[in-house]
Design an enzyme around this catalytic site. Structure first.
Site, PDB file in Angstrom:
ATOM      1  N   TYR A 156      -1.604   9.906   7.128  1.00  0.00           N
ATOM      2  CA  TYR A 156      -2.405   9.180   8.493  1.00  0.00           C
ATOM      3  C   TYR A 156      -1.793   8.758  10.313  1.00  0.00           C
ATOM      4  CZ  TYR A 156      -2.552   4.714  11.894  1.00  0.00           C
ATOM      5  OH  TYR A 156      -2.779   3.674  11.888  1.00  0.00           O
ATOM      6  N   ASP A 161       2.473   4.532   0.268  1.00  0.00           N
ATOM      7  CA  ASP A 161       1.792   4.402   0.717  1.00  0.00           C
ATOM      8  C   ASP A 161       0.255   4.126  -0.073  1.00  0.00           C
ATOM      9  OD1 ASP A 161      -0.347   2.885   2.589  1.00  0.00           O
ATOM     10  OD2 ASP A 161       0.155   4.592   4.542  1.00  0.00           O
ATOM     11  N   ARG A 221      10.463 -17.558  11.112  1.00  0.00           N
ATOM     12  CA  ARG A 221      10.452 -16.202  10.670  1.00  0.00           C
ATOM     13  C   ARG A 221      11.296 -15.327  10.119  1.00  0.00           C
ATOM     14  NH1 ARG A 221      15.053 -14.471  12.898  1.00  0.00           N
ATOM     15  NH2 ARG A 221      15.771 -15.463  14.420  1.00  0.00           N
ATOM     16  N   LYS A 241      -6.687  -3.846   5.422  1.00  0.00           N
ATOM     17  CA  LYS A 241      -7.552  -2.683   4.914  1.00  0.00           C
ATOM     18  C   LYS A 241      -8.170  -3.446   3.695  1.00  0.00           C
ATOM     19  CE  LYS A 241      -6.778   0.840   8.281  1.00  0.00           C
ATOM     20  NZ  LYS A 241      -5.124  -0.218   8.695  1.00  0.00           N
TER      21      LYS A 241
END
Length: 381
Positions: free
Chosen positions: A104, A176, A51, A201
């Site tokens: 978004y 973004d 982690r 994406k």
């Protein structure tokens, strides 16, 4: 080592030196949760628990920092996990954020349904109207959040000017950069403080992995995000990091083809009698065309259009395509079509951010352009 090199050289080599032990040219998938220590606290390479750090993830993070012109990057389990960590790391209850009035849907939901519950305040502002955006700034404004191009309306924010407004008011600017990708746009060089991506994406690029990233230059901001990355734990796993890194290598060549194809599709749609409006920054009539030309290398692979015959006609077009796949997400090698009002942006229905019901969004893939045009021609009838 790769600072002076071009984009694709960095994408292929940064963080990805051949393995010193075997000479393997691809960083391995370190499928391990923990690491042997040489005595208490004696860490090899700083790794103690996956982690906190994993060598496959480190390779991806090093590469992402290099291609975005940042000093440090953090790979998350999803784009929204990255967004959540940025908010929690850099803001406190009572702080105010300015967000796009066409954000978004998932970003809006994160602010409106999650962040507001723990004391954050936000105002949605038009990112294309700098005076209106400035009017939304207050003494409590600690962050300005923009997408450019926006999802799904393809509006363009002037990053340099908005960075100036944010910094004058003592706020930081988060950009973004998912739609443009680091290949087409470098927000940190234009004054942004944090760049966020859904690496699902264009960066991953093959619709086979979900991930997110935050990239920064400032050490203080980096330390805050690093702490929350580990403390909250929404990290990219080694398999996901490996797949994302594999995608990054071809980002430059893929984006060139996405742009080539999108330019032809946008031109076709602009001349079609059933289309009321085409939203693509590469078209001269797009209101953000000049700003996009100044801050982007090219205009990207995303196009939205409005159907003259209204919502049902828009939905019908989505159902009739054969090469364009009806589906959410974007940025993969395959072309996708969707109806934002009923799909990706259903979470903003009834809010100030509601998208037009007659809007169709295209993620133009890297297939043969002639096939894409023929498919849209038959779907539009």
């Amino acid at each position: 080592m790769h600072d002076g090199h071009g984009f694709s050289t960095r994408a292929i080599h940064a963080g990805q030196e051949p393995d010193p032990l075997t000479g393997a040219v691809v960083p391995p998938i370190y499928a391990t949760s923990t690491y042997k220590q040489d005595g208490v606290g004696g860490l090899r390479g700083g790794y103690e628990y996956s982690r906190s750090g994993n060598p496959t993830r480190t390779a991806l993070e090093t590469c992402l920092a290099a291609i975005e012109g940042g000093t440090r990057a953090f790979a998350f389990a999803s784009g929204l996990a990255a967004e959540d960590a940025i908010l929690r790391a850099l803001l406190s209850p009572g702080d105010h954020v300015v967000i796009p009035d066409d954000a978004y849907g998932g970003t809006f939901r994160l602010f409106d349904k999650v962040a507001v519950r723990w004391g954050l305040r936000y105002t949605a502002a038009p990112i294309t109207d700098l005076s209106a955006l400035t009017a939304c700034m207050s003494e409590g404004t600690k962050m300005v959040w923009v997408e450019t191009p926006t999802n799904p309306l393809l509006n363009i924010a002037d990053i340099e000017q908005i960075a100036d407004i944010a910094h004058r008011h003592g706020a930081i600017l988060v950009v973004d950069n998912t739609f443009a990708s680091p290949y087409l746009q470098q927000p940190l060089a234009l004054g942004a403080d944090v760049v966020v991506h859904s690496t699902t994406k264009y960066i991953g690029g093959h619709s086979d992995v979900v991930g997110g990233a935050a990239i920064v230059r400032d050490d203080e901001i980096a330390d805050a995000i690093a702490f929350h990355h580990n403390a909250m734990g929404a990290v990219a796993g080694p398999f996901d990091a490996f797949l994302t890194l594999r995608g990054v290598k071809t980002l430059g060549v893929r984006m060139d083809r996405h742009c080539d194809n999108a330019e032809r599709v946008a031109e076709f749609l602009a001349g079609h009698p059933k289309i009321a409006e085409v939203r693509y920054p590469g078209l001269a009539e797009h209101p953000g065309h000049d700003v996009a030309g100044k801050q982007m290398k090219r205009y990207g692979g995303m196009i939205s259009f409005r159907h003259k015959d209204g919502e049902q006609a828009a939905v019908d077009v989505c159902a009739r395509t054969e090469v364009f796949t009806l589906g959410e997400s974007l940025g993969g090698v395959e072309s996708l079509i969707e109806h934002p009002g009923r799909m990706t942006h259903a979470s903003v229905a009834g809010s100030a951010l509601e998208v037009p019901a007659d809007l169709v969004r295209l993620s133009v893939g890297i297939e043969d352009a002639d096939d894409l045009l023929a498919d849209l021609r038959q779907a539009l009838g």
